[in-house]
Design a protein around this motif. Structure first.
Motif, mmCIF file in Angstrom:
data_model
loop_
_atom_site.group_PDB
_atom_site.id
_atom_site.type_symbol
_atom_site.label_atom_id
_atom_site.label_comp_id
_atom_site.label_asym_id
_atom_site.label_seq_id
_atom_site.Cartn_x
_atom_site.Cartn_y
_atom_site.Cartn_z
ATOM 1 N N THR A 121 0.836 -1.197 0.000
ATOM 2 C CA THR A 121 0.000 0.000 0.000
ATOM 3 C C THR A 121 0.877 1.255 0.000
ATOM 4 O O THR A 121 1.971 1.265 0.551
ATOM 5 C CB THR A 121 -0.946 0.002 1.215
ATOM 6 O OG1 THR A 121 -0.368 -0.811 2.243
ATOM 7 C CG2 THR A 121 -2.292 -0.552 0.867
ATOM 8 N N SER A 123 1.062 4.133 1.430
ATOM 9 C CA SER A 123 1.555 4.872 2.590
ATOM 10 C C SER A 123 2.283 3.995 3.595
ATOM 11 O O SER A 123 2.679 4.456 4.658
ATOM 12 C CB SER A 123 0.383 5.585 3.286
ATOM 13 O OG SER A 123 -0.679 4.678 3.503
ATOM 14 N N THR A 124 2.470 2.721 3.255
ATOM 15 C CA THR A 124 3.104 1.815 4.213
ATOM 16 C C THR A 124 4.619 2.017 4.230
ATOM 17 O O THR A 124 5.255 2.098 3.194
ATOM 18 C CB THR A 124 2.760 0.349 3.871
ATOM 19 O OG1 THR A 124 1.350 0.176 4.009
ATOM 20 C CG2 THR A 124 3.477 -0.622 4.791
ATOM 21 N N ASP A 125 5.160 2.120 5.435
ATOM 22 C CA ASP A 125 6.603 2.257 5.637
ATOM 23 C C ASP A 125 7.066 0.975 6.326
ATOM 24 O O ASP A 125 6.886 0.813 7.524
ATOM 25 C CB ASP A 125 6.859 3.495 6.525
ATOM 26 C CG ASP A 125 8.251 3.487 7.149
ATOM 27 O OD1 ASP A 125 9.170 2.912 6.540
ATOM 28 O OD2 ASP A 125 8.403 4.066 8.237
#
Lengths: 328, 488
Positions: A121, A123-125
């Motif tokens: 996804t 915005s996943t860090d």
């Protein structure tokens, strides 16, 4: 006054929309509680945990509703216990009866679902590609555990015997109020039945051509809802907007049709239908005028499985091993 | 190390639980709020036409039943590059305002108020909606339910289904209202304003006038110092349906504002192996630095309290009076006392009711121009909605026919994941000392996460009780069970 009916309500794997729908009967809820003694309502009203449920005598609860599908081992356990403790068990709503929206996840592998959520996804860090783990020794000293999922989403009746089924995502609050009245007056059909008026959505839809002395004709066009605003008084299916009203239970007052939007089948199948999605396909296909129209349908709705099984994938017979009594 | 596990009741997507670890002196070494919230929507929405997504994704939650619907609808506007006409937009806003009234009301009366009306030290068996009705009287209970029911009627009239609505169209709304319906909505909305006033009166009588409760509301054990994020309109006022996202740091300095896809410049979500819920942080304030509070943290919270901190004023007159009283009461800004979430929520019931009334009297609301039909497809859309529980983001990539190829959802409670962990840790440290685990811990820990109105996708609570059943198991270093306590 007669003894109150001992009532239980378990939220399994659903979204609590069914419980909210019960609250939506509003001030009538206070009166309903004159007839119902809530002995178990997880997770809140009765403040009873399933260990306390386990401590009840078998058959202690007169009537139990369970909403939501079964999607983890905890759901499995509580549903089994609730069955044991209840004289009458109702699979309440589309998830419990048919699998519901979340069952669409079964059209993907667990890896696909997890990688999308935790790695891919936007915005996943997650530089190390960590996934949630059932057991983890965090920072070398904190022992933390998480529950795991079942392999597939299942309906309540794939796990235990179900006495009655109620459709709807969620059931309409007016219908819920009628159900409570039926329960209180002891006016229930034979076990194994759907609690339903038995009518299709079309039967309660004011657009039904029969209401206007019109004949249903073969459909020569197929539209997505984004392709035009249909006539507010005419049958959507006749206008080419694919609608599952003919094969869906109409205990909903045709509420989607009232705002000019087609039915997608949350009410569950009309009586006598074994596999809702398959019945949808046959109903739609037999309504189409010719092969060209069928081609249009396939081009415009190329996710046919997710379209026709939107609320009912778990209860279908695709990819399912059928066993006696349909138990998982 | 001693581990205390607090297991709230299993919820729809598994269960949330709290693990507290004690050091050798019996003080809290660390605490974790863990949750399971995973059904895989971001994957299984793929392959669906975008206009079918709102009614489908609504089922993420049956309590905050309008927000995923509206947020994905806004994203679908973007996908097709169309904005709704004025009437269409106002119908959406009216629908959302009605939802805000019924959702906030349910949450307050079922979850927030029992702690105060029935009392934080009352028996758990009483400290719920049933006990609340007993305390305020069945007539008042009925009155609140009846008035809340009117908001549900507006929701159903406009949205089609009373739960998991369907009237979404990219570029507008599918249902017009006639004059008769408008007049009916106006009458209902007048009653909703009364409900808002009543709710604030209850809060005033029960909490604000009770010094003992004000100690909790302004107490350090319920203070979490993090940044805030919320929507503002062009005058920096309170806005729910649409506006610009504004982020402030823990000291109140503006970090920046963003719209649409710019969310990716601000929000990053960290994955930790011990929770199914990701941990967002404001990346404008630096990279992942762990779950920390304090003036320099990049952790932030969202929801009613964040909105009261971020906006300069409300957009309706009655709510504005209460907004001023709220800030006069706390003085220091931003307000970091989490019990203030309940008060903020009560103010928003009134604000949303006022909005309903205003829109029901708007001459445009009965217009016939409710939809701008899409004519092309841009292939990407971001919807941002100020959901009841805070900023909500839906981001979709589609093909040229509007079929979903990729999806990203950042749910309101996800933003609050780290703050909830901090709240639980702070409360645990306050109430557990020298190995004394008092019964009061149970409800006081509950009171640390309840203000956030957890919506672990979502519906982690039903709206019919005020009690999270909690079980605490305390183990000795040897692993032997030392003590077990339950509040049910």
């Amino acid at each position: 006054m007669a003894d109150k009916i001992k009532f239980g309500f378990l939220l399994a794997g659903g979204c609590a929309g069914c419980e909210t729908a019960l609250v939506d009967i509003s001030e009538r809820l206070v009166d309903a509680l004159d007839h119902l003694e809530v002995v178990f309502w997880a997770p809140t009203v009765a403040d009873v945990k399933y260990k306390d449920l386990e401590a009840m005598e078998d058959g202690y609860i007169d009537l139990a509703f369970v909403d939501g599908m079964v999607r983890n081992t905890e759901n499995e356990h509580t549903v089994k216990v609730l069955r044991q403790k209840s004289k009458t068990l109702v699979a309440f709503g589309a998830c419990a009866s048919l699998g519901g929206i979340a069952a669409l996840g079964d059209m993907h592998s667990k890896k696909e679902l997890f990688d999308q959520a935790y790695k891919d996804t936007f915005s996943t860090d997650n530089p190390e590609g960590i996934l949630p783990e059932p057991q983890c020794l965090w920072e070398g000293k904190y022992d933390l555990t998480l529950p795991a999922f079942t392999k597939r989403v299942s309906t309540i009746d794939q796990l235990v015997d179900v006495d009655y089924y109620v459709g709807g995502c969620p059931p309409h609050h007016d219908f819920i109020f009628q159900l409570i009245q039926a329960v209180v007056s002891g006016n229930l059909p034979p076990k194994g039945s759907w609690l339903t008026s038995g009518k299709a959505v079309c039967d309660v839809c004011k657009r039904n051509p029969a209401e206007h002395d019109q004949q249903r004709l073969p459909i020569g066009e197929v539209y997505r809802t984004v392709e035009g605003l249909p006539d507010e008084d005419k049958c959507l299916l006749q206008q080419g907007y694919i609608c599952f009203g003919p094969v869906t239970q109409g205990d909903c007052q045709a509420s989607c049709l009232n705002v000019n939007i087609p039915c997608r089948g949350c009410g569950g199948p009309i009586p006598g239908v074994r596999d809702y999605g398959a019945r949808c396909v046959s109903m739609v296909a037999s309504s189409l005028k010719d092969d060209q129209t069928a081609e249009k349908l396939i081009a415009k709705f190329n996710d046919m499985a997710k379209f026709c099984y939107r609320y009912s994938y778990s209860s279908g017979i695709l990819n399912q091993k059928l066993t006696p009594g349909n138990k998982a | 190390m001693k581990k205390i596990e607090i297991n709230p009741m299993t919820r729809l997507e598994g269960h949330g639980k709290i693990a507290i670890f004690l050091d050798e002196n019996g003080n809290v070494d660390d605490a974790f709020f863990q949750t399971v919230e995973f059904r895989g929507y971001e994957k299984f929405l793929q392959g669906m036409p975008i206009e079918e997504v709102p009614r489908t994704v609504s089922t993420v939650c049956g309590v905050c039943r309008a927000v995923h619907f509206l947020c994905s609808m806004k994203a679908s506007d973007d996908v097709y590059g169309v904005a709704p006409p004025s009437t269409g937009r106002k119908l959406r806003e009216l629908f959302y305002s009605a939802h805000t009234v019924e959702d906030h009301t349910a949450v307050l009366y079922a979850l927030g108020f029992p702690d105060f009306v029935v009392g934080p030290d009352a028996s758990p068996a009483e400290r719920n909606l049933v006990g609340l009705i007993k305390a305020v009287g069945a007539e008042t209970g009925k009155l609140v339910l009846q008035k809340r029911g009117l908001a549900v009627k507006i929701f159903e009239l406009l949205g089609g289904k009373p739960n998991h609505p369907v009237a979404a169209l990219p570029g507008g709304w599918s249902k017009r209202i006639n004059e008769e319906e408008r007049a009916q909505i106006e009458k209902w909305a007048e009653e909703l304003v009364e409900l808002g006033k009543l709710t604030l009166q209850v809060f005033d009588d029960v909490v604000l006038k009770n010094p003992k409760y004000m100690e909790l509301v302004t107490g350090e054990m319920y203070r979490v110092e993090v940044g805030n994020m919320a929507t503002v309109d062009e005058q920096n006022r309170f806005a729910l349906y649409d506006g610009t996202q504004k982020a402030i740091d823990a000291q109140g300095n503006v970090v920046g504002t963003f719209r649409g896809k710019e969310y990716l410049d601000f929000i990053s979500e960290r994955v930790l192996p011990w929770s199914y819920l990701k941990f967002p942080y404001n990346k404008k304030l630096g990279g992942w630095d762990g779950i920390k509070s304090g003036p320099d943290t990049n952790i932030y919270c969202v929801g009613p309290l964040a909105r009261m901190n971020v906006v300069d004023s409300m957009s309706t007159p009655l709510a504005q009076e209460h907004f001023e009283k709220f800030h006069d009461t706390f003085g220091a800004w931003p307000v970091h006392y989490i019990q203030a979430y309940h008060w903020a929520r009560a103010i928003e019931v009134l604000a949303a009711a006022e909005k309903c009334l205003e829109l029901s009297r708007d001459p445009e609301i009965t217009g016939s121009d409710i939809w701008n039909q899409p004519s092309s497809c841009t292939g990407e859309g971001v919807g941002i909605l100020e959901a009841n529980r805070g900023t909500l983001v839906h981001h979709y990539i589609t093909d040229d026919q509007g079929i979903v190829q990729n999806a990203n959802l950042i749910v309101s409670t996800t933003h609050n994941n780290a703050p909830i962990n901090l709240a639980v840790k702070t409360a645990a440290r306050h109430f557990i000392q020298d190995g004394n685990v008092s019964e009061a811990l149970l409800n006081h820990v509950e009171m640390a996460f309840r203000p956030y109105d957890l919506c672990l996708a979502c519906a982690t609570h039903t709206v019919t009780g005020g009690q999270q059943p909690v079980e605490v198991n305390i183990y000795k270093n040897s692993g032997e069970l030392y003590k077990q306590m339950k509040n049910f």
